[in-house]
Design an enzyme around this catalytic site. Structure first.
Site, PDB file in Angstrom:
ATOM      1  N   HIS A  17       0.601  -1.161  -0.061  1.00 24.96           N
ATOM      2  CA  HIS A  17      -0.006  -0.011   0.172  1.00 24.96           C
ATOM      3  C   HIS A  17       0.714   1.161   0.121  1.00 24.96           C
ATOM      4  O   HIS A  17       1.256   1.695   0.966  1.00 24.96           O
ATOM      5  CB  HIS A  17      -1.013   0.053   1.246  1.00 24.96           C
ATOM      6  CG  HIS A  17      -2.023   0.930   1.134  1.00 24.96           C
ATOM      7  ND1 HIS A  17      -3.428   0.655   1.231  1.00 24.96           N
ATOM      8  CD2 HIS A  17      -1.974   2.175   0.878  1.00 24.96           C
ATOM      9  CE1 HIS A  17      -4.230   1.856   0.809  1.00 24.96           C
ATOM     10  NE2 HIS A  17      -3.220   2.967   0.849  1.00 24.96           N
ATOM     11  N   GLU A 207     -11.552   2.907   6.228  1.00 23.32           N
ATOM     12  CA  GLU A 207     -10.690   3.893   6.943  1.00 23.32           C
ATOM     13  C   GLU A 207     -11.685   5.090   7.434  1.00 23.32           C
ATOM     14  O   GLU A 207     -11.796   5.219   8.632  1.00 23.32           O
ATOM     15  CB  GLU A 207      -9.611   4.300   6.133  1.00 23.32           C
ATOM     16  CG  GLU A 207      -8.666   5.065   7.114  1.00 23.32           C
ATOM     17  CD  GLU A 207      -7.398   5.726   6.381  1.00 23.32           C
ATOM     18  OE1 GLU A 207      -6.385   5.912   7.295  1.00 23.32           O
ATOM     19  OE2 GLU A 207      -7.584   5.963   5.469  1.00 23.32           O
TER      20      GLU A 207
END
Length: 348
Positions: A17, A207
């Site tokens: 990521h 998130e």
């Protein structure tokens, strides 16, 4: 042998990521701004790293404004190649042996002759950087939630043309930017195009939004991994589904804290994910804006969550097993993790 004494820089790991623009060194941003005679916000010149929050519209606007300012200094092929090369160099220094860098070529296409040349530049430099650093670099093409789903389909078709296995190929298709925008289900056709070409499905979810959005992503995009996914812990049923479907969570603690999702590194529910058997791959997300890189996430796991070296090795294994690296590369890297765990402890 005392635990918590082995070098985290020497721990072999994969990095799944990392965004192209967000991977830049702040010094590089400043030099490219000078090269192209562009002005940067103070947060990228004298107040770095910036204070951020993504929990409200104003906070996210500031984050996006800084990100856009950094992206705007990338104006030619040399700039793009530099970003890939430096990302590989930085990862290599931190023990990352496999890097999947995520890019939306749309932003750079106007400067290099179109989408196809923009992607080909990144892929070519990924091959060059692999040879130069020893860290194998592959590419994830990511669409933006801020754009129309038809744009995502065009990017998926482009990504499919360069799908492959190993460094210097496109290995996945993602969906990034503010997950509170748009309807995730609208991007399902783009992900079908990508997965038919053999690309991993690696969208962001969980998130800035909670477990309900993780469930939407699971239902519509059939992810192999989730960018973040940390808030799956808020619903036991969703978390159980993540575990049962073996979806790797790309957990980025530095991002979570910087954007205000959690108020401290110790509050990130990393241990909870590991306790229920979720596969976790730590990631740096956007070091340019968050001020911490991949190794810092492992340091936080050791210091803020009390993980011993066996626990840290488990995280490294999760990153490797969740990667798209070819089977032999994964086997070799997993063996290297075992070797690290069996080595003499040294301070890091």
């Amino acid at each position: 042998m005392p635990e918590g004494t082995r070098s985290l820089l020497a721990l072999p790991k994969a990095h799944l990521h990392l965004h192209f623009t967000g991977s830049m060194r702040v010094e590089t941003v400043r030099e490219l701004a000078e090269k192209h005679d562009l002005r940067l916000p103070h947060a990228l010149t004298t107040q770095w790293p910036p204070e951020l929050s993504g929990l409200d519209e104003r906070g996210w606007f500031r984050f996006q404004r800084l990100y856009d300012a950094a992206r705007a200094v990338v104006r030619d092929e040399d700039d793009m190649r530099r970003i890939v090369r430096e990302a590989a160099e930085d990862d290599a220094a931190e023990g990352s042996r496999w890097l999947e860098i995520q890019v939306d070529p749309t932003s750079y296409a106007p400067f290099v002759g179109g989408l196809t040349p923009a992607l080909e530049i990144v892929l070519d430099e990924a091959r060059v950087a692999t040879a130069a650093t020893g860290t194998q670099v592959a590419v994830v093409v990511a669409a933006s939630r801020m754009k129309h789903p038809l744009d995502a389909r065009a990017l998926a078709r482009l990504a499919a043309r360069y799908a492959g296995e190993g460094a210097g190929t496109v290995v996945g298709f993602g969906l990034s930017n503010d997950e509170r925008r748009g309807w995730t289900g609208d991007f399902e056709p783009a992900f079908r195009i990508a997965t038919r070409a053999g690309l991993a499905s690696v969208p962001h979810a969980g998130e800035l939004l909670g477990a309900d959005h993780v469930q939407v992503a699971l239902d519509h995009l059939l992810p192999d991994r989730l960018g973040h996914g940390i808030r799956a812990v808020e619903d036991p049923a969703v978390l159980d589904r993540v575990v049962q479907e073996q979806v790797t969570l790309e957990v980025c603690p530095g991002s979570n804290v910087a954007l205000g999702v959690y108020d401290s590194p110790g509050a990130v529910p990393l241990r909870r994910l590991l306790e229920v058997g979720a596969r976790v791959a730590l990631g740096a997300d956007d070091p340019l804006l968050f001020g911490n890189r991949l190794a810092d996430q492992y340091v936080s796991a050791r210091l803020d969550h009390g993980l011993d070296d066996a626990g840290l090795a488990l995280l490294a294994r999760g990153s490797i097993e969740g990667s798209t690296a070819p089977p032999q590369v994964r086997r070799d890297l997993l063996a290297q993790v075992d070797t690290w765990l069996g080595s003499e402890g040294t301070s890091s």
